[in-house]
Write a protein that holds these residues in place. Structure first.
Motif, PDB file in Angstrom:
ATOM      1  N   VAL A 193      14.541   6.834 -11.420  1.00 53.25           N
ATOM      2  CA  VAL A 193      14.817   8.275 -11.448  1.00 53.25           C
ATOM      3  C   VAL A 193      13.509   9.043 -11.292  1.00 53.25           C
ATOM      4  CG1 VAL A 193      15.801  10.158 -12.801  1.00 53.25           C
ATOM      5  CG2 VAL A 193      16.801   7.874 -12.949  1.00 53.25           C
ATOM      6  N   PRO A 194      13.437   9.996 -10.372  1.00 54.16           N
ATOM      7  CA  PRO A 194      12.193  10.754 -10.178  1.00 54.16           C
ATOM      8  C   PRO A 194      11.914  11.697 -11.333  1.00 54.16           C
ATOM      9  CG  PRO A 194      13.935  11.657  -8.811  1.00 54.16           C
ATOM     10  CD  PRO A 194      14.491  10.416  -9.436  1.00 54.16           C
ATOM     11  N   GLY A 195      10.695  12.210 -11.380  1.00 51.79           N
ATOM     12  CA  GLY A 195      10.317  13.157 -12.412  1.00 51.79           C
ATOM     13  C   GLY A 195      10.949  14.516 -12.191  1.00 51.79           C
ATOM     14  N   PRO A 196      11.076  15.318 -13.232  1.00 54.01           N
ATOM     15  CA  PRO A 196      11.741  16.620 -13.104  1.00 54.01           C
ATOM     16  C   PRO A 196      10.987  17.615 -12.217  1.00 54.01           C
ATOM     17  CG  PRO A 196      10.735  16.403 -15.270  1.00 54.01           C
ATOM     18  CD  PRO A 196      10.623  15.065 -14.615  1.00 54.01           C
ATOM     19  N   LYS A 197       9.671  17.430 -12.052  1.00 55.38           N
ATOM     20  CA  LYS A 197       8.893  18.363 -11.257  1.00 55.38           C
ATOM     21  C   LYS A 197       8.704  17.908  -9.815  1.00 55.38           C
ATOM     22  CE  LYS A 197       6.204  19.949 -15.264  1.00 55.38           C
ATOM     23  NZ  LYS A 197       4.836  20.096 -15.833  1.00 55.38           N
ATOM     24  N   GLU A 198       9.212  16.762  -9.475  1.00 55.73           N
ATOM     25  CA  GLU A 198       9.005  16.229  -8.135  1.00 55.73           C
ATOM     26  C   GLU A 198       9.948  16.893  -7.137  1.00 55.73           C
ATOM     27  OE1 GLU A 198       7.319  11.738  -8.982  1.00 55.73           O
ATOM     28  OE2 GLU A 198       9.433  12.010  -8.528  1.00 55.73           O
ATOM     29  N   THR A 199       9.430  17.128  -5.955  1.00 56.80           N
ATOM     30  CA  THR A 199      10.225  17.731  -4.892  1.00 56.80           C
ATOM     31  C   THR A 199      10.889  16.631  -4.057  1.00 56.80           C
ATOM     32  OG1 THR A 199       8.356  17.765  -3.346  1.00 56.80           O
ATOM     33  CG2 THR A 199       8.631  19.667  -4.821  1.00 56.80           C
ATOM     34  N   LYS A 200      11.807  17.050  -3.207  1.00 60.22           N
ATOM     35  CA  LYS A 200      12.459  16.086  -2.324  1.00 60.22           C
ATOM     36  C   LYS A 200      11.460  15.437  -1.377  1.00 60.22           C
ATOM     37  CE  LYS A 200      17.081  18.149  -2.363  1.00 60.22           C
ATOM     38  NZ  LYS A 200      18.187  18.715  -1.541  1.00 60.22           N
ATOM     39  N   GLY A 201      10.443  16.201  -0.983  1.00 60.40           N
ATOM     40  CA  GLY A 201       9.410  15.643  -0.120  1.00 60.40           C
ATOM     41  C   GLY A 201       8.632  14.536  -0.806  1.00 60.40           C
ATOM     42  N   GLN A 202       8.306  14.707  -2.093  1.00 59.15           N
ATOM     43  CA  GLN A 202       7.587  13.678  -2.830  1.00 59.15           C
ATOM     44  C   GLN A 202       8.441  12.427  -3.006  1.00 59.15           C
ATOM     45  OE1 GLN A 202       6.672  16.205  -6.247  1.00 59.15           O
ATOM     46  NE2 GLN A 202       4.482  16.101  -5.759  1.00 59.15           N
ATOM     47  N   VAL A 203       9.735  12.641  -3.270  1.00 59.89           N
ATOM     48  CA  VAL A 203      10.639  11.499  -3.414  1.00 59.89           C
ATOM     49  C   VAL A 203      10.759  10.750  -2.086  1.00 59.89           C
ATOM     50  CG1 VAL A 203      13.011  10.810  -3.941  1.00 59.89           C
ATOM     51  CG2 VAL A 203      11.912  12.613  -5.287  1.00 59.89           C
ATOM     52  N   LEU A 204      10.855  11.505  -0.976  1.00 63.48           N
ATOM     53  CA  LEU A 204      10.936  10.870   0.339  1.00 63.48           C
ATOM     54  C   LEU A 204       9.662  10.102   0.650  1.00 63.48           C
ATOM     55  CD1 LEU A 204      12.393  10.447   3.032  1.00 63.48           C
ATOM     56  CD2 LEU A 204      11.412  12.626   3.813  1.00 63.48           C
ATOM     57  N   TRP A 205       8.510  10.671   0.313  1.00 61.96           N
ATOM     58  CA  TRP A 205       7.235   9.992   0.542  1.00 61.96           C
ATOM     59  C   TRP A 205       7.162   8.692  -0.237  1.00 61.96           C
ATOM     60  CZ3 TRP A 205       3.190   8.924   3.248  1.00 61.96           C
ATOM     61  CH2 TRP A 205       2.031   8.430   2.646  1.00 61.96           C
ATOM     62  N   ARG A 206       7.630   8.712  -1.488  1.00 61.05           N
ATOM     63  CA  ARG A 206       7.626   7.485  -2.288  1.00 61.05           C
ATOM     64  C   ARG A 206       8.564   6.438  -1.672  1.00 61.05           C
ATOM     65  NH1 ARG A 206       9.322   9.347  -6.803  1.00 61.05           N
ATOM     66  NH2 ARG A 206       7.292   9.651  -7.766  1.00 61.05           N
ATOM     67  N   LYS A 207       9.725   6.869  -1.224  1.00 56.63           N
ATOM     68  CA  LYS A 207      10.678   5.921  -0.650  1.00 56.63           C
ATOM     69  C   LYS A 207      10.144   5.314   0.639  1.00 56.63           C
ATOM     70  CE  LYS A 207      15.640   5.349   0.002  1.00 56.63           C
ATOM     71  NZ  LYS A 207      16.979   6.003  -0.059  1.00 56.63           N
ATOM     72  N   LEU A 208       9.486   6.130   1.471  1.00 55.31           N
ATOM     73  CA  LEU A 208       8.881   5.610   2.694  1.00 55.31           C
ATOM     74  C   LEU A 208       7.753   4.633   2.364  1.00 55.31           C
ATOM     75  CD1 LEU A 208       8.710   8.842   4.905  1.00 55.31           C
ATOM     76  CD2 LEU A 208      10.193   6.847   5.268  1.00 55.31           C
ATOM     77  N   SER A 209       6.978   4.937   1.331  1.00 58.33           N
ATOM     78  CA  SER A 209       5.876   4.061   0.938  1.00 58.33           C
ATOM     79  C   SER A 209       6.394   2.715   0.451  1.00 58.33           C
ATOM     80  CB  SER A 209       5.031   4.731  -0.156  1.00 58.33           C
ATOM     81  OG  SER A 209       4.530   5.982   0.276  1.00 58.33           O
ATOM     82  N   VAL A 210       7.435   2.748  -0.382  1.00 58.69           N
ATOM     83  CA  VAL A 210       7.991   1.490  -0.893  1.00 58.69           C
ATOM     84  C   VAL A 210       8.672   0.719   0.234  1.00 58.69           C
ATOM     85  CG1 VAL A 210       9.592   0.482  -2.561  1.00 58.69           C
ATOM     86  CG2 VAL A 210       8.257   2.492  -3.182  1.00 58.69           C
ATOM     87  N   THR A 211       9.280   1.430   1.187  1.00 54.90           N
ATOM     88  CA  THR A 211       9.879   0.754   2.337  1.00 54.90           C
ATOM     89  C   THR A 211       8.817   0.037   3.151  1.00 54.90           C
ATOM     90  OG1 THR A 211      11.665   2.388   2.471  1.00 54.90           O
ATOM     91  CG2 THR A 211      11.243   1.073   4.433  1.00 54.90           C
ATOM     92  N   ALA A 212       7.679   0.711   3.394  1.00 55.69           N
ATOM     93  CA  ALA A 212       6.574   0.072   4.110  1.00 55.69           C
ATOM     94  C   ALA A 212       6.055  -1.140   3.349  1.00 55.69           C
ATOM     95  CB  ALA A 212       5.449   1.086   4.333  1.00 55.69           C
ATOM     96  N   LEU A 213       5.980  -1.014   2.015  1.00 54.27           N
ATOM     97  CA  LEU A 213       5.565  -2.152   1.197  1.00 54.27           C
ATOM     98  C   LEU A 213       6.564  -3.297   1.327  1.00 54.27           C
ATOM     99  CD1 LEU A 213       3.730  -3.391  -1.008  1.00 54.27           C
ATOM    100  CD2 LEU A 213       5.186  -2.273  -2.705  1.00 54.27           C
ATOM    101  N   GLY A 214       7.861  -2.958   1.378  1.00 54.41           N
ATOM    102  CA  GLY A 214       8.889  -3.982   1.507  1.00 54.41           C
ATOM    103  C   GLY A 214       8.837  -4.688   2.846  1.00 54.41           C
ATOM    104  N   ILE A 215       8.412  -4.000   3.893  1.00 53.42           N
ATOM    105  CA  ILE A 215       8.284  -4.633   5.205  1.00 53.42           C
ATOM    106  C   ILE A 215       7.062  -5.538   5.239  1.00 53.42           C
ATOM    107  CG2 ILE A 215       7.887  -4.195   7.657  1.00 53.42           C
ATOM    108  CD1 ILE A 215       9.505  -1.650   7.371  1.00 53.42           C
ATOM    109  N   LEU A 216       5.952  -5.062   4.676  1.00 53.74           N
ATOM    110  CA  LEU A 216       4.718  -5.844   4.681  1.00 53.74           C
ATOM    111  C   LEU A 216       4.776  -7.008   3.695  1.00 53.74           C
ATOM    112  CD1 LEU A 216       1.868  -6.032   5.884  1.00 53.74           C
ATOM    113  CD2 LEU A 216       1.076  -4.605   3.974  1.00 53.74           C
ATOM    114  N   CYS A 217       5.290  -6.759   2.499  1.00 51.17           N
ATOM    115  CA  CYS A 217       5.356  -7.795   1.453  1.00 51.17           C
ATOM    116  C   CYS A 217       6.727  -7.745   0.781  1.00 51.17           C
ATOM    117  CB  CYS A 217       4.264  -7.592   0.416  1.00 51.17           C
ATOM    118  SG  CYS A 217       2.589  -7.602   1.070  1.00 51.17           S
TER     119      CYS A 217
END
Length: 451
Positions: free
Chosen positions: A13-37
């Protein structure tokens, strides 16, 4: 591979102050991590599944009444667009037990505690078990339909994805049986599918894309809890209940060390507020030795598929040599990492080794050492301490010995480069494929009665 990695993600669950853009950035980052490792995502999912299952067992004696729910109240101005408020209500005899869905929801930071003397912060399953077993609060539970309502994962979409994955695997096997060309890209995809399937299995019951947590209003006082447990009010680094559940896996600590390096480079993945407003996706509790080896063996199985391309017909001998070197490097890196974790665990469990090291090397920096030498040693120790623990508040729970940092960063460097080359080799092969690579499987040879 991108769609597969994206579709299986079940972030916390994201933090209460996080925006949709920050959540999307985190999801893209974890997706890239999932592809690499992809094995890292598997270890995170496996650890969360273990914690959820342990929570169900631990909280089995603490049942709740039928129909007991956290009744959502209207949003206040203070929490508008942040979370759904709820109040725990006790109704009737205890008959219903804590379930895996509720355990996963708690482990991902779905329950947040608000007391009269402290800010709101998330609770994990260990902290909930502690508060319930000590009588500070009743066992929180949600109607399974409420959790499903928060869950954005589509069961039909998952089923379609699973069918597509199975059909791809069947096609690759059919091509191999009929002696048709199987490209390295297809081998890489098969290995990725095996690892991602294990990740999806352990995350199957975890809700996906939950944005609004449940706030538990309680009359308990954090200061009273800390006083009863002989804890000081300021002796915490993430939440006041750190003393309950701050035992993290060594790899989780190393990942936090890497994330802190990114923070120093102004590449932040979340809020730095304290207490923390969300549970990190990479925070993993301590694994047992057997569980640690399960992760290692699963990684070897995932990498073993790539060995099918050992004698693959590459366009040039150099490309074949580089492919073999990349695969060998990844396997060696995993072996070195497991060995480093084993040695660190052994060293940690046998403090006599630390005392022996002090006995023979503790003279460095003592009064007998020349003054200039002591100053050099002190500066060196200060620099090394900044490497061992680079957290903002010098969180003692994030201390990592150099004998683990050095091999992990080195193996990670070589592993990531080897993995990147595998992707490059997959793309290079596409420039000149054999004719059989464009042929399709003749299924009538397997089932001639279908003609």
């Amino acid at each position: 591979m991108f769609l597969c990695s994206w579709s299986i993600l079940c972030l916390n669950v994201p933090g209460p102050k996080e925006t949709k853009g920050q959540v999307l950035w985190r999801k893209l980052s974890v997706t890239a991590l999932g592809i690499l490792c992809p094995e890292l995502l598997f270890s995170f999912a496996y650890g969360q599944w273990l914690q959820a299952r342990k929570s169900v067992r631990d909280l089995a004696p603490h049942t709740v009444g039928d129909g007991q729910t956290l009744n959502a109240e209207p949003k206040s101005n203070r929490l508008k667009n942040i979370a759904t408020r709820a109040r725990l209500m006790l109704k009737g005899p205890s008959t219903r037990q804590w379930t895996m869905k509720e355990a996963f929801f708690a482990e991902m930071g779905g329950f947040r505690l608000r007391t009269r003397d402290f800010a709101v912060y998330p609770l994990d399953t260990k902290q909930i078990h502690y508060l319930v077993s000590k009588g500070y609060m009743d066992l929180p539970t949600l109607d399974p339909r409420d959790i499903e309502d928060k869950n954005k994962a589509d069961g039909l979409l998952r089923a379609i994805t699973l069918c597509q994955i199975l059909w791809f695997l069947v096609n690759v096997i059919g091509r191999w049986v009929q002696r048709l060309a199987v490209t390295t890209l297809e081998l890489t995809t098969v290995s990725f599918i095996l690892c991602s399937s294990m990740t999806a299995f352990f995350w199957w019951r975890k809700p996906a894309d939950v944005f609004l947590p449940v706030i538990i209003d309680s009359d308990i006082s954090i200061s009273n809890i800390l006083e009863a447990e002989n804890q000081t009010l300021n002796a915490w680094d993430r939440t006041p209940l750190d003393f309950v559940s701050r035992e993290e896996w060594w790899w989780s600590k190393c990942w936090s060390n890497f994330v802190n390096i990114l923070r120093h480079m102004h590449l932040s993945f979340g809020s730095d507020d304290l207490p923390v407003d969300r549970i990190g996706d990479t925070v993993t509790k301590v694994f047992s030795r057997g569980q640690q080896w399960i992760i290692g063996l699963s990684t070897f199985v995932y990498l073993s598929v790539l060995f099918a391309g050992w004698y693959h017909d590459f366009l040039t001998p150099v490309e074949q040599t580089l492919w073999r070197a990349a695969i060998g490097t990844m396997v060696a890196a995993v072996g070195v990492l497991l060995t480093a974790l084993e040695l660190t665990t052994f060293w940690h469990k046998h403090p006599i080794l630390e005392s022996t090291k002090t006995k023979y090397f503790g003279w460095i920096g003592q009064s007998e050492t020349p003054r200039r030498g002591r100053q050099v040693v002190q500066r060196l120790n200060c620099a090394l301490d900044g490497i061992r623990n680079n957290s903002a508040r010098k969180d003692p729970n994030l201390y990592i010995p150099l004998k683990l940092i050095v091999p992990i960063y080195l193996t990670g460097f070589f592993y990531c480069h080897a993995r990147t080359y595998v992707f490059v080799a997959d793309c290079l092969e596409l420039r000149s494929l054999p004719a059989s690579a464009y042929a399709t499987v003749d299924w009538q040879k397997f089932w001639p009665h279908l003609t």
